[in-house]
Design a protein around this motif. Structure first.
Motif, mmCIF file in Angstrom:
data_model
loop_
_atom_site.group_PDB
_atom_site.id
_atom_site.type_symbol
_atom_site.label_atom_id
_atom_site.label_comp_id
_atom_site.label_asym_id
_atom_site.label_seq_id
_atom_site.Cartn_x
_atom_site.Cartn_y
_atom_site.Cartn_z
ATOM 1 N N ASN A 1 0.868 -1.177 0.000
ATOM 2 C CA ASN A 1 0.000 0.000 0.000
ATOM 3 C C ASN A 1 0.904 1.226 0.000
ATOM 4 N N ILE A 2 0.580 2.227 -0.801
ATOM 5 C CA ILE A 2 1.359 3.465 -0.801
ATOM 6 C C ILE A 2 1.383 4.026 0.616
ATOM 7 N N SER B 1 -1.171 6.475 1.933
ATOM 8 C CA SER B 1 -2.571 6.066 1.973
ATOM 9 C C SER B 1 -2.936 5.587 3.373
ATOM 10 N N PHE B 2 -4.232 5.481 3.644
ATOM 11 C CA PHE B 2 -4.677 5.054 4.976
ATOM 12 C C PHE B 2 -4.179 3.654 5.283
ATOM 13 N N PHE B 3 -4.383 2.712 4.369
ATOM 14 C CA PHE B 3 -3.948 1.345 4.634
ATOM 15 C C PHE B 3 -2.422 1.247 4.669
ATOM 16 N N ALA C 1 7.465 -5.737 -4.548
ATOM 17 C CA ALA C 1 7.071 -6.313 -5.836
ATOM 18 C C ALA C 1 6.074 -5.449 -6.596
ATOM 19 N N TYR C 2 5.285 -4.650 -5.860
ATOM 20 C CA TYR C 2 4.221 -3.864 -6.508
ATOM 21 C C TYR C 2 3.712 -2.858 -5.493
ATOM 22 N N GLU C 3 3.156 -1.754 -5.977
ATOM 23 C CA GLU C 3 2.641 -0.715 -5.077
ATOM 24 C C GLU C 3 1.399 -0.081 -5.675
ATOM 25 N N SER C 4 0.394 0.146 -4.816
ATOM 26 C CA SER C 4 -0.835 0.804 -5.258
ATOM 27 C C SER C 4 -1.541 1.373 -4.037
ATOM 28 N N ASP C 5 -2.392 2.379 -4.253
ATOM 29 C CA ASP C 5 -3.211 2.902 -3.164
ATOM 30 C C ASP C 5 -4.620 2.327 -3.216
ATOM 31 N N MET C 6 -4.854 1.335 -4.093
ATOM 32 C CA MET C 6 -6.181 0.728 -4.230
ATOM 33 C C MET C 6 -6.127 -0.720 -3.772
#
Length: 301
Positions: A199-200, A203-205, A225-230
């Protein structure tokens, strides 16, 4: 000129302090300062004397303050009249985070309708900051939000109240191995770090996960490995076997039940949060008050 600049300026004129005004407006102090500078550029004059403490308004600022107060009063009064005369008086505008909008809200609304009858709701998905700001600025009737003591929603208790609707658990998950255990399991090791679906941090999470890791006395070993805010994107990546992700339990209930995802760590790696519904005490929307009473919330005088 952005209407938020007027609201920022009026808050600053009242508090006479950039820090307190920034807290009141739910923005950083630097962001508030930039917006006041932008307003001054639009007006064409300095509105605030920054050489004193507490700060004072310049002569131009005092004149503009009176006009800004009147302008905001007229705008808010007109907006209130239009909303009262709206075509759907049963409509409630609810601001919520994306995950709550997708996973919690539909079931909750169904339950509410069984208690109080037909209610039309407009859901406004947004990040935590924008959701809170939407409530503060009167752009929604209700704020649906997660809450944890370590990650509080900062709202004035005299102006806003809440009811608790349930709980949510954020937990680490992975696809299962052939043995049925997590393919990627905490805490990992230096020799075999875990591919982490991040999680970015802003972001909240992202802040939830950082808090979980910070409170543990056991080190973890990751490779990003990967990053997203969703959360939904992280869920998809986890289902494809790309790594371990921290996800809200409500978003993966079916996948856990079907064994497509399994827990990747014990209770120490999870965090439980409240799900809260907030409203402004001075909001007298009859449908809102009816709902609030059914939920067990205190009704304003």
């Amino acid at each position: 000129m952005d209407i938020k600049w007027l609201e920022d300026f009026l808050s600053l004129a009242q508090t006479r302090n950039f820090s307190r005004a920034a807290d009141d407006r739910h923005v950083t102090q630097s962001a508030l300062s930039r917006r006041i500078r932008s307003l001054e550029a639009w007006v064409g004059a300095d509105l605030v004397d920054r050489s004193t403490y507490p700060l004072v308004l310049t002569p131009a600022g005092k004149i503009f303050s009176a006009s800004a107060e009147e302008a905001m009063r007229l705008l808010n009064d007109t907006r209130a009249q239009l909303r009262v005369r709206g075509p759907d008086e049963n409509l409630l505008r609810i601001s919520a985070g994306h995950t709550l909008s997708l996973n919690f809200f539909p079931m909750w609304l169904k339950s509410v309708r069984s208690q109080v009858g037909e209610i039309h709701a407009s859901i406004l998905p947004a990040n935590v900051h924008d959701s809170v700001l939407s409530l503060v600025e009167g752009n929604c009737d209700l704020l649906l939000s997660y809450y944890h003591a370590d990650l509080p929603v900062e709202l004035d208790a005299l102006r806003y109240e809440y009811v608790s609707l349930g709980t949510e658990v954020v937990l680490p998950v992975s696809v299962p191995s052939r043995k049925g255990t997590a393919l990627y399991s905490l805490p990992g090791s230096k020799a075999k770090p875990i591919p982490r679906l991040n999680n970015i941090k802003a972001s909240f999470f992202g802040r939830v996960v950082e808090r979980v890791l910070a409170r543990s006395d056991q080190p973890c070993y990751f490779v990003n490995a990967y990053e997203s805010d969703m959360a939904e994107l992280l869920k998809r990546m986890a289902l494809e076997g790309h790594g371990l992700a921290w996800l809200p339990q409500s978003s993966i209930a079916n996948e856990l039940a079907e064994g497509k995802l399994v827990r990747a760590g014990g209770e120490q790696w999870a965090m439980e949060m409240d799900i809260r519904l907030y409203r402004a005490v001075d909001n007298k929307n009859p449908v809102l008050l009816k709902l609030w009473g059914a939920l067990g919330g205190r009704q304003g005088e």
